[in-house]
Design a protein around this motif. Structure first.
Motif, PDB file in Angstrom:
ATOM      1  N   LEU A  55      41.661 -16.522  23.609  1.00  0.00           N
ATOM      2  CA  LEU A  55      42.263 -17.829  23.350  1.00  0.00           C
ATOM      3  C   LEU A  55      42.399 -18.080  21.848  1.00  0.00           C
ATOM      4  CD1 LEU A  55      43.101 -20.753  24.260  1.00  0.00           C
ATOM      5  CD2 LEU A  55      40.667 -21.319  24.148  1.00  0.00           C
ATOM      6  N   PHE A  56      41.320 -17.809  21.097  1.00  0.00           N
ATOM      7  CA  PHE A  56      41.327 -18.113  19.668  1.00  0.00           C
ATOM      8  C   PHE A  56      42.177 -17.129  18.868  1.00  0.00           C
ATOM      9  CE2 PHE A  56      37.805 -20.797  20.862  1.00  0.00           C
ATOM     10  CZ  PHE A  56      37.905 -21.865  19.971  1.00  0.00           C
ATOM     11  N   THR A  57      42.196 -15.865  19.250  1.00  0.00           N
ATOM     12  CA  THR A  57      42.997 -14.897  18.493  1.00  0.00           C
ATOM     13  C   THR A  57      44.492 -15.045  18.777  1.00  0.00           C
ATOM     14  OG1 THR A  57      42.685 -13.189  20.208  1.00  0.00           O
ATOM     15  CG2 THR A  57      41.142 -13.187  18.341  1.00  0.00           C
ATOM     16  N   ALA A  58      44.833 -15.560  19.966  1.00  0.00           N
ATOM     17  CA  ALA A  58      46.253 -15.758  20.305  1.00  0.00           C
ATOM     18  C   ALA A  58      46.817 -17.025  19.686  1.00  0.00           C
ATOM     19  CB  ALA A  58      46.435 -15.792  21.819  1.00  0.00           C
ATOM     20  N   LEU A  59      45.920 -17.917  19.201  1.00  0.00           N
ATOM     21  CA  LEU A  59      46.333 -19.212  18.660  1.00  0.00           C
ATOM     22  C   LEU A  59      47.247 -19.925  19.661  1.00  0.00           C
ATOM     23  CD1 LEU A  59      46.928 -18.337  14.882  1.00  0.00           C
ATOM     24  CD2 LEU A  59      44.931 -19.393  15.925  1.00  0.00           C
ATOM     25  N   GLY A  60      48.337 -20.485  19.202  1.00  0.00           N
ATOM     26  CA  GLY A  60      49.265 -21.158  20.129  1.00  0.00           C
ATOM     27  C   GLY A  60      50.495 -20.334  20.399  1.00  0.00           C
ATOM     28  N   THR A  94      43.709 -10.941  15.485  1.00  0.00           N
ATOM     29  CA  THR A  94      42.976  -9.997  16.335  1.00  0.00           C
ATOM     30  C   THR A  94      41.918  -9.262  15.523  1.00  0.00           C
ATOM     31  OG1 THR A  94      44.921  -9.668  17.742  1.00  0.00           O
ATOM     32  CG2 THR A  94      43.192  -8.009  17.873  1.00  0.00           C
ATOM     33  N   THR A  95      42.276  -8.842  14.309  1.00  0.00           N
ATOM     34  CA  THR A  95      41.316  -8.163  13.429  1.00  0.00           C
ATOM     35  C   THR A  95      40.129  -9.060  13.123  1.00  0.00           C
ATOM     36  OG1 THR A  95      43.122  -6.893  12.416  1.00  0.00           O
ATOM     37  CG2 THR A  95      41.028  -6.981  11.217  1.00  0.00           C
ATOM     38  N   ILE A  96      40.421 -10.319  12.789  1.00  0.00           N
ATOM     39  CA  ILE A  96      39.346 -11.288  12.518  1.00  0.00           C
ATOM     40  C   ILE A  96      38.486 -11.493  13.760  1.00  0.00           C
ATOM     41  CG2 ILE A  96      38.853 -13.707  11.939  1.00  0.00           C
ATOM     42  CD1 ILE A  96      41.468 -13.665  10.267  1.00  0.00           C
ATOM     43  N   GLY A  97      39.148 -11.572  14.923  1.00  0.00           N
ATOM     44  CA  GLY A  97      38.435 -11.767  16.184  1.00  0.00           C
ATOM     45  C   GLY A  97      37.450 -10.652  16.479  1.00  0.00           C
ATOM     46  N   TYR A  98      37.855  -9.414  16.244  1.00  0.00           N
ATOM     47  CA  TYR A  98      36.965  -8.271  16.486  1.00  0.00           C
ATOM     48  C   TYR A  98      35.801  -8.262  15.495  1.00  0.00           C
ATOM     49  CZ  TYR A  98      39.475  -5.803  20.166  1.00  0.00           C
ATOM     50  OH  TYR A  98      40.030  -5.443  21.371  1.00  0.00           O
ATOM     51  N   ILE A  99      36.052  -8.637  14.253  1.00  0.00           N
ATOM     52  CA  ILE A  99      34.972  -8.695  13.257  1.00  0.00           C
ATOM     53  C   ILE A  99      33.912  -9.705  13.696  1.00  0.00           C
ATOM     54  CG2 ILE A  99      34.400  -9.383  10.885  1.00  0.00           C
ATOM     55  CD1 ILE A  99      37.170  -8.270  10.059  1.00  0.00           C
ATOM     56  N   VAL A 100      34.371 -10.895  14.118  1.00  0.00           N
ATOM     57  CA  VAL A 100      33.446 -11.943  14.577  1.00  0.00           C
ATOM     58  C   VAL A 100      32.692 -11.482  15.828  1.00  0.00           C
ATOM     59  CG1 VAL A 100      33.282 -14.290  15.493  1.00  0.00           C
ATOM     60  CG2 VAL A 100      34.835 -13.794  13.594  1.00  0.00           C
ATOM     61  N   LEU A 101      33.412 -10.835  16.760  1.00  0.00           N
ATOM     62  CA  LEU A 101      32.778 -10.353  17.993  1.00  0.00           C
ATOM     63  C   LEU A 101      31.652  -9.371  17.686  1.00  0.00           C
ATOM     64  CD1 LEU A 101      32.691 -10.132  21.102  1.00  0.00           C
ATOM     65  CD2 LEU A 101      34.407  -8.319  20.927  1.00  0.00           C
ATOM     66  N   PHE A 102      31.885  -8.423  16.777  1.00  0.00           N
ATOM     67  CA  PHE A 102      30.868  -7.419  16.460  1.00  0.00           C
ATOM     68  C   PHE A 102      29.706  -8.021  15.672  1.00  0.00           C
ATOM     69  CE2 PHE A 102      34.355  -4.349  17.321  1.00  0.00           C
ATOM     70  CZ  PHE A 102      33.688  -3.600  18.287  1.00  0.00           C
ATOM     71  N   ILE A 103      29.982  -9.057  14.872  1.00  0.00           N
ATOM     72  CA  ILE A 103      28.885  -9.771  14.205  1.00  0.00           C
ATOM     73  C   ILE A 103      27.969 -10.410  15.239  1.00  0.00           C
ATOM     74  CG2 ILE A 103      28.321 -11.768  12.772  1.00  0.00           C
ATOM     75  CD1 ILE A 103      30.836 -11.130  11.103  1.00  0.00           C
ATOM     76  N   PHE A 104      28.582 -11.066  16.237  1.00  0.00           N
ATOM     77  CA  PHE A 104      27.804 -11.668  17.328  1.00  0.00           C
ATOM     78  C   PHE A 104      27.032 -10.604  18.095  1.00  0.00           C
ATOM     79  CE2 PHE A 104      30.530 -15.745  18.026  1.00  0.00           C
ATOM     80  CZ  PHE A 104      29.970 -16.289  16.894  1.00  0.00           C
ATOM     81  N   LEU A 105      27.703  -9.499  18.377  1.00  0.00           N
ATOM     82  CA  LEU A 105      27.123  -8.436  19.201  1.00  0.00           C
ATOM     83  C   LEU A 105      25.849  -7.877  18.576  1.00  0.00           C
ATOM     84  CD1 LEU A 105      27.315  -6.529  21.634  1.00  0.00           C
ATOM     85  CD2 LEU A 105      28.855  -5.085  20.295  1.00  0.00           C
ATOM     86  N   TYR A 106      25.878  -7.678  17.264  1.00  0.00           N
ATOM     87  CA  TYR A 106      24.723  -7.070  16.595  1.00  0.00           C
ATOM     88  C   TYR A 106      23.758  -8.102  16.014  1.00  0.00           C
ATOM     89  CZ  TYR A 106      26.982  -2.554  17.134  1.00  0.00           C
ATOM     90  OH  TYR A 106      27.542  -1.417  17.686  1.00  0.00           O
ATOM     91  N   SER A 107      24.047  -9.386  16.235  1.00  0.00           N
ATOM     92  CA  SER A 107      23.159 -10.447  15.750  1.00  0.00           C
ATOM     93  C   SER A 107      22.280 -11.025  16.852  1.00  0.00           C
ATOM     94  CB  SER A 107      23.975 -11.576  15.110  1.00  0.00           C
ATOM     95  OG  SER A 107      24.711 -11.106  14.001  1.00  0.00           O
ATOM     96  N   TYR A 108      22.747 -10.899  18.094  1.00  0.00           N
ATOM     97  CA  TYR A 108      22.019 -11.491  19.220  1.00  0.00           C
ATOM     98  C   TYR A 108      21.587 -10.412  20.208  1.00  0.00           C
ATOM     99  CZ  TYR A 108      23.860 -15.882  17.396  1.00  0.00           C
ATOM    100  OH  TYR A 108      24.173 -16.945  16.585  1.00  0.00           O
ATOM    101  N   LYS A 109      20.304 -10.347  20.452  1.00  0.00           N
ATOM    102  CA  LYS A 109      19.749  -9.321  21.341  1.00  0.00           C
ATOM    103  C   LYS A 109      20.316  -9.451  22.754  1.00  0.00           C
ATOM    104  CE  LYS A 109      15.388  -7.459  23.068  1.00  0.00           C
ATOM    105  NZ  LYS A 109      13.901  -7.629  23.114  1.00  0.00           N
ATOM    106  N   SER A 110      20.485 -10.693  23.222  1.00  0.00           N
ATOM    107  CA  SER A 110      20.975 -10.915  24.581  1.00  0.00           C
ATOM    108  C   SER A 110      22.387 -10.347  24.765  1.00  0.00           C
ATOM    109  CB  SER A 110      20.975 -12.408  24.918  1.00  0.00           C
ATOM    110  OG  SER A 110      21.797 -13.123  23.999  1.00  0.00           O
TER     111      SER A 110
END
Length: 483
Positions: A55-60, A94-110
């Motif tokens: 949703l966020f990477t596709a904007l409007g 999309t590039t920004i979205g993947y960067i944020v996703l991987f930051i979340f992925l390696y920041s939260y154990k869950s």
């Protein structure tokens, strides 16, 4: 570029919708039974998270792209430039979205514990953004979209029954979901070369900034809508987890029925936009009246029927344990008409005219109203309080849009007395359905007979009142019989 007829596009659009519903009905019991709640819960949790990234990477752009493609579909050079500009924006987001996703992925154990599923399902982000569904809708190539949709659904249906055999196959299920959601997008991207030629277009000549304001305005409305659609369940859950389940069932049923109410509008949006671009106001007014007539024709009887048959619908779809959902469904039933009108005013009137900011204002104010009424009513009335809050919000939205669109409404005969016939026919149909309810038949018998008798009553009344849709269908049938 060939433009398909409205009738064909409408039928194709409805076909995809009903096939999509059928796919869910067929696969859900099998997948739920095989994977179980734990494995299925992992995949659905990740799927929900990835959906927000999409949703966020596709904007409007999914909505904006349809309108802009419809404007320039007859100008190959401008169309190619437009598509490249929007794809460039999507590449950046999309590039920004993947960067944020991987930051979340390696920041939260869950999240890291779900790494395999996240990596698989994150494919959806890039595939969704290169899939440019908005392009094919803008050029009105509904036949291609439908063929591709059917092919992918058949392949994924077969794959689910062949490869998913036990609870450990959840990663396979995640991959199949990706193929179902994104397989068609890959085909879209490959097929794009038939319509678009990027040769001779220099990146230095691209104008990305001109798209950002309308994209972000539309995106704001999308975010506001998404938040307040999810807000009900979250606020109910803070008071009672059981009430969430009671609310979800009628809410999902209403949202599923709404697909039919807005089906024609999705098809007509490119035509309406193209008429405005070419200053073809005769056809513009014609399409607008067709769309508004359809919404009255389909939404009013659906709202009345859903209200009267709510107990039978809930017992059939969810069982007697959800009997508390009946009143909730009754409260929600009027929004079938309200959202139909809001969709018409927002996406078919204001949006093609470039007045999307007014649609966004309306949605944001409706979301605020929804939060206020939820806050006041959910603690005491739980799911019914949330339903009433939704009803108020969905009434406020179109009222605000009516104010902003008031100077355009006379031209399209929005307040024409001829539409009173839909109310009259719906009331008479409602009386016939209520009479069937008094027979105290079984739920399924009541529902089937009511739908059959109600539909016939409704159509006959409209026929004698010389309603356009019914008369056109009657003439088409008579011509085919004569042939």
């Amino acid at each position: 570029m060939q433009v398909k007829t409205v009738k064909l596009n409408f039928i194709l659009n409805l076909t995809r919708m009903f096939l999509g519903m059928a796919f869910i009905v067929i696969t859900t019991p099998y997948i739920a039974r095989i994977l179980g709640p734990k494995s299925l819960g992992k995949v659905e949790y990740v799927n929900s998270m990835v959906t927000y990234f999409m949703l966020f990477t596709a904007l409007g752009i999914p909505s904006y792209g349809i309108r802009e493609v419809a404007k320039y579909r007859d100008n190959s050079k401008e169309l190619s430039k437009l598509v490249l500009e929007l794809l460039t924006i999507l590449f950046i987001t999309t590039t920004i979205g993947y960067i944020v996703l991987f930051i979340f992925l390696y920041s939260y154990k869950s999240l890291y514990e779900l790494k395999d599923i996240i990596l698989v399902m994150s494919i959806n982000i890039i595939c969704n953004n290169i899939g440019i569904e908005w392009f094919y809708q803008g050029i009105e190539n509904q036949l291609y979209i439908t063929k591709r949709f059917i092919l992918i659904r058949i392949l994924t249906l077969i794959a689910m029954f062949i490869f998913i055999k036990n609870k450990e196959d959840y990663l396979i299920y995640a991959f199949i979901l990706v193929m179902m959601q994104s397989g068609s997008n890959i085909l879209n991207f490959i097929n794009l070369r038939k319509y678009i030629n990027f040769k001779g277009i220099q990146f230095s000549n691209l104008k990305l900034n001109k798209h950002m304001k309308p994209i972000l305005i539309i995106f704001s409305a999308t975010v506001a809508t998404t938040i307040y659609l999810q807000l009900d369940s979250i606020m109910i859950g803070n008071v009672s987890k059981e009430a969430v389940g009671i609310y979800i069932v009628p809410n999902k049923l209403i949202r599923m029925i709404l697909v039919v109410v807005t089906a024609l509008g999705t098809v007509l949006l490119p035509k309406i936009t193209n008429c405005l671009k070419n200053k073809d106001y005769d056809n513009y007014n014609s399409y607008m009246n067709i769309s508004l007539n359809y919404i009255f024709f389909i939404a009013l009887p659906l709202a009345v029927s859903t209200f009267l048959l709510s107990e039978d619908i809930i017992n059939i779809m969810a069982g007697s344990q959800f009997i508390a959902s009946v009143l909730t469904l009754k409260i929600l039933s009027p929004i079938l008409f309200m959202i139909g009108i809001a969709y018409f005013l927002g996406f078919q009137l204001l949006y093609p005219l470039g007045l999307e900011k007014y649609y966004t204002y309306s949605v944001i104010l409706a979301a605020i109203a929804n939060f206020i009424f939820n806050y006041l009513m959910i603690p005491k009335y739980l799911q019914n309080g949330a339903a009433f809050g939704t009803l108020i919000a969905e009434a406020i939205g179109p009222l605000i849009m009516l104010f902003f669109a008031r100077k355009y409404l006379k031209e399209i005969e929005f307040f024409s007395k001829k539409r009173l016939k839909y109310f009259i026919a719906s009331i008479i149909m409602g009386i016939s359905v209520y009479g069937i309810k008094l027979l105290n038949l079984k739920n399924l018998e009541t529902l089937v007979i009511s739908v059959f008798i109600g539909a016939i009553t409704y159509i006959i009344i409209l026929f004698f009142m010389k309603e356009e849709i019914v008369l056109n269908c009657f003439n088409i049938i008579m011509k085919k019989i004569k042939k």
